[in-house]
Design an enzyme around this catalytic site. Structure first.
Site, mmCIF file in Angstrom:
data_model
loop_
_atom_site.group_PDB
_atom_site.id
_atom_site.type_symbol
_atom_site.label_atom_id
_atom_site.label_comp_id
_atom_site.label_asym_id
_atom_site.label_seq_id
_atom_site.Cartn_x
_atom_site.Cartn_y
_atom_site.Cartn_z
ATOM 1 N N ASP A 41 30.080 -14.165 30.365
ATOM 2 C CA ASP A 41 29.983 -14.385 31.807
ATOM 3 C C ASP A 41 29.828 -15.892 32.018
ATOM 4 O OD1 ASP A 41 29.014 -12.179 34.234
ATOM 5 O OD2 ASP A 41 28.815 -14.329 34.672
ATOM 6 N N ASP A 65 33.972 -18.901 31.357
ATOM 7 C CA ASP A 65 34.595 -18.850 32.689
ATOM 8 C C ASP A 65 35.975 -18.252 32.457
ATOM 9 O OD1 ASP A 65 36.086 -19.329 35.000
ATOM 10 O OD2 ASP A 65 34.913 -21.109 35.502
ATOM 11 N N VAL A 66 36.227 -17.078 33.020
ATOM 12 C CA VAL A 66 37.477 -16.367 32.705
ATOM 13 C C VAL A 66 38.733 -17.106 33.159
ATOM 14 C CG1 VAL A 66 36.428 -14.058 32.654
ATOM 15 C CG2 VAL A 66 37.386 -14.910 34.808
ATOM 16 N N TYR A 77 41.613 -10.095 47.803
ATOM 17 C CA TYR A 77 40.950 -9.165 46.892
ATOM 18 C C TYR A 77 41.849 -7.958 46.610
ATOM 19 C CZ TYR A 77 37.275 -6.265 44.846
ATOM 20 O OH TYR A 77 36.533 -5.476 44.001
ATOM 21 N N LYS A 105 43.723 -6.893 43.055
ATOM 22 C CA LYS A 105 43.398 -5.662 42.341
ATOM 23 C C LYS A 105 44.641 -4.786 42.139
ATOM 24 C CE LYS A 105 39.067 -6.482 41.646
ATOM 25 N NZ LYS A 105 38.585 -6.703 40.281
ATOM 26 N N THR A 126 26.240 -3.294 43.779
ATOM 27 C CA THR A 126 26.089 -4.475 42.914
ATOM 28 C C THR A 126 25.983 -5.724 43.789
ATOM 29 O OG1 THR A 126 28.402 -5.183 42.776
ATOM 30 C CG2 THR A 126 27.738 -3.414 41.270
HETATM 31 P P1 NAI Z 1 28.863 -8.526 40.308
HETATM 32 O O1 NAI Z 1 28.926 -9.664 41.251
HETATM 33 O O2 NAI Z 1 27.609 -7.765 40.154
HETATM 34 O O3 NAI Z 1 29.334 -8.996 38.859
HETATM 35 C C1 NAI Z 1 30.445 -9.819 38.671
HETATM 36 C C2 NAI Z 1 30.177 -10.717 37.483
HETATM 37 O O4 NAI Z 1 31.345 -11.505 37.267
HETATM 38 C C3 NAI Z 1 29.001 -11.700 37.734
HETATM 39 O O5 NAI Z 1 28.093 -11.637 36.670
HETATM 40 C C4 NAI Z 1 29.689 -13.052 37.796
HETATM 41 O O6 NAI Z 1 28.893 -14.120 37.280
HETATM 42 C C5 NAI Z 1 30.923 -12.814 36.929
HETATM 43 N N1 NAI Z 1 31.975 -13.771 37.227
HETATM 44 C C6 NAI Z 1 32.476 -14.137 38.432
HETATM 45 N N2 NAI Z 1 33.388 -15.095 38.272
HETATM 46 C C7 NAI Z 1 33.480 -15.349 36.940
HETATM 47 C C8 NAI Z 1 34.242 -16.244 36.145
HETATM 48 N N3 NAI Z 1 35.106 -17.108 36.702
HETATM 49 N N4 NAI Z 1 34.087 -16.219 34.800
HETATM 50 C C9 NAI Z 1 33.199 -15.367 34.236
HETATM 51 N N5 NAI Z 1 32.424 -14.522 34.928
HETATM 52 C C10 NAI Z 1 32.566 -14.511 36.267
HETATM 53 O O7 NAI Z 1 30.040 -7.550 40.753
HETATM 54 P P2 NAI Z 1 30.482 -6.101 40.250
HETATM 55 O O8 NAI Z 1 30.527 -5.243 41.408
HETATM 56 O O9 NAI Z 1 29.767 -5.691 39.043
HETATM 57 O O10 NAI Z 1 31.995 -6.434 39.873
HETATM 58 C C11 NAI Z 1 32.578 -6.139 38.622
HETATM 59 C C12 NAI Z 1 34.042 -5.828 38.847
HETATM 60 O O11 NAI Z 1 34.132 -4.616 39.587
HETATM 61 C C13 NAI Z 1 34.778 -6.876 39.669
HETATM 62 O O12 NAI Z 1 36.048 -7.073 39.111
HETATM 63 C C14 NAI Z 1 34.871 -6.233 41.034
HETATM 64 O O13 NAI Z 1 35.966 -6.707 41.760
HETATM 65 C C15 NAI Z 1 35.028 -4.786 40.663
HETATM 66 N N6 NAI Z 1 34.709 -3.832 41.699
HETATM 67 C C16 NAI Z 1 33.481 -3.824 42.313
HETATM 68 C C17 NAI Z 1 33.202 -2.938 43.322
HETATM 69 C C18 NAI Z 1 31.901 -2.911 44.045
HETATM 70 O O14 NAI Z 1 31.807 -2.229 45.104
HETATM 71 N N7 NAI Z 1 30.858 -3.572 43.579
HETATM 72 C C19 NAI Z 1 34.211 -1.943 43.746
HETATM 73 C C20 NAI Z 1 35.448 -2.018 43.024
HETATM 74 C C21 NAI Z 1 35.676 -2.923 42.054
#
Ligand code: NAI
Length: 268
Positions: free
Chosen positions: A48, A71-72, A162, A166, A199
């Site tokens: 992360d 950083d991805v 977004y 996706k 989240t």
């Molecule tokens: P979150 O915000 O809790 O976690 C996302 C993580 O990605 C964070 O730890 C952040 O530091 C990391 N991140 C962001 N940009 C980054 C980068 N450039 N390099 C490395 N790490 C990076 O969010 P969540 O909900 O756990 O999201 C995980 C995945 O699930 C995402 O792809 C999101 O789009 C997807 N998602 C989430 C939903 C929701 O309702 N929470 C619904 C559908 C999909």
């Protein structure tokens, strides 16, 4: 990855001896997936850009977790993580790409810079991760799960970048799955497509911050959103992690190029 069947029954050690990398592991779905994969015996590289958060999750998981800052969107970061990973394990068995960001605004008000930022993390990041994983996976098998969203299927007003990112993750993943299927190589590529999940991702969006102010808590804000669409609810990150576990396990050995929507029927 071994082709011997290890069942999900009992849910103990079905990933024993496997190496895994999870992005977005510091929070939400990525953190839940990292915990569950480690619980099932995998050594999990928790990646992360949030170094402190990654360290915390890795400490919580214990000795089967390796924290790494990544950083991805930065190719050099991928190279250095994979250099370390290959020297530790020789190869990678499982990759879960959960790092992602959201941006909420009407299309007409979406700055180009925000569009590009979302595409860079959600799409370029998945491309770079998948390509590095493919290069590190043995042709005897491997499993990649890219985290997409129900928003990639059902249009979400106010989330053009977004939703587009996706939808692209789904088609990208199917394309890679087909490349390997056509060659008869058992490297499987699938997506999970969650509906709303509880989240911190939501806190980055102004309309959600307003709802938190109005209702007094994140939980109140989730409830307010649920009330707009009776019959649906927000999922817990662990519910998504279980689907990810299925897709990376041998129980899904005949599943590739699939988009697994986990949304309680939201997109119907
Ligand atoms: P979150 O915000 O809790 O976690 C996302 C993580 O990605 C964070 O730890 C952040 O530091 C990391 N991140 C962001 N940009 C980054 C980068 N450039 N390099 C490395 N790490 C990076 O969010 P969540 O909900 O756990 O999201 C995980 C995945 O699930 C995402 O792809 C999101 O789009 C997807 N998602 C989430 C939903 C929701 O309702 N929470 C619904 C559908 C999909």
């Amino acid at each position: 990855m071994s082709t011997s069947a290890r069942s999900l029954e009992g849910r103990i050690g079905i990933l024993e001896g496997r190496s895994a990398l999870v992005t977005g592991a510091a929070s939400g779905i990525g953190a839940a997936a990292a915990r569950l994969l480690a619980e099932q015996g995998a050594v999990v590289w928790c990646a992360d850009r949030d170094e402190e958060g990654t360290q915390k999750i890795a400490e919580e998981i214990g000795e089967s977790a390796v924290p790494c800052r990544l950083d991805v969107t930065v190719e050099a970061d991928w190279e250095s993580v994979f250099e370390r990973l290959i020297s530790a394990h020789g190869h990678l068995d499982i990759a879960v790409h959960a790092a992602g960001i959201a941006f909420a605004a009407a299309t007409v008000n979406t700055p180009f810079a925000e569009w590009r930022r979302v595409m860079a993390v959600n799409l370029d990041g998945v491309f770079l991760g998948t390509r590095h994983a493919l290069r590190a996976m043995p042709e005897t098998g491997g499993a990649i799960v890219n985290v997409s969203s129900a928003a990639g299927f059902k249009a979400s007003a106010g989330a053009c970048a977004y939703s587009a990112s996706k939808a692209a993750v789904c088609m990208f993943s199917r394309t890679v799955a087909k490349e390997y299927r056509d060659r008869g190589v058992p490297i499987r590529v699938n997506t999970v497509c969650p509906g709303g999940v509880k989240t911190p991702l939501w806190s980055s969006m102004p309309f959600f911050q307003d709802l938190v102010k109005k209702t007094g808590s994140d939980e109140g804000a989730y409830k307010a959103l649920e009330a707009q669409d009776p019959g649906t609810r927000f999922a817990e990150p662990e519910e998504i992690a279980r689907a990810i576990l299925y897709l990376v396990s041998d129980d899904a050995r005949f599943v590739t190029g699939h988009d697994l929507v986990i949304d309680g029927g939201f997109i119907l």
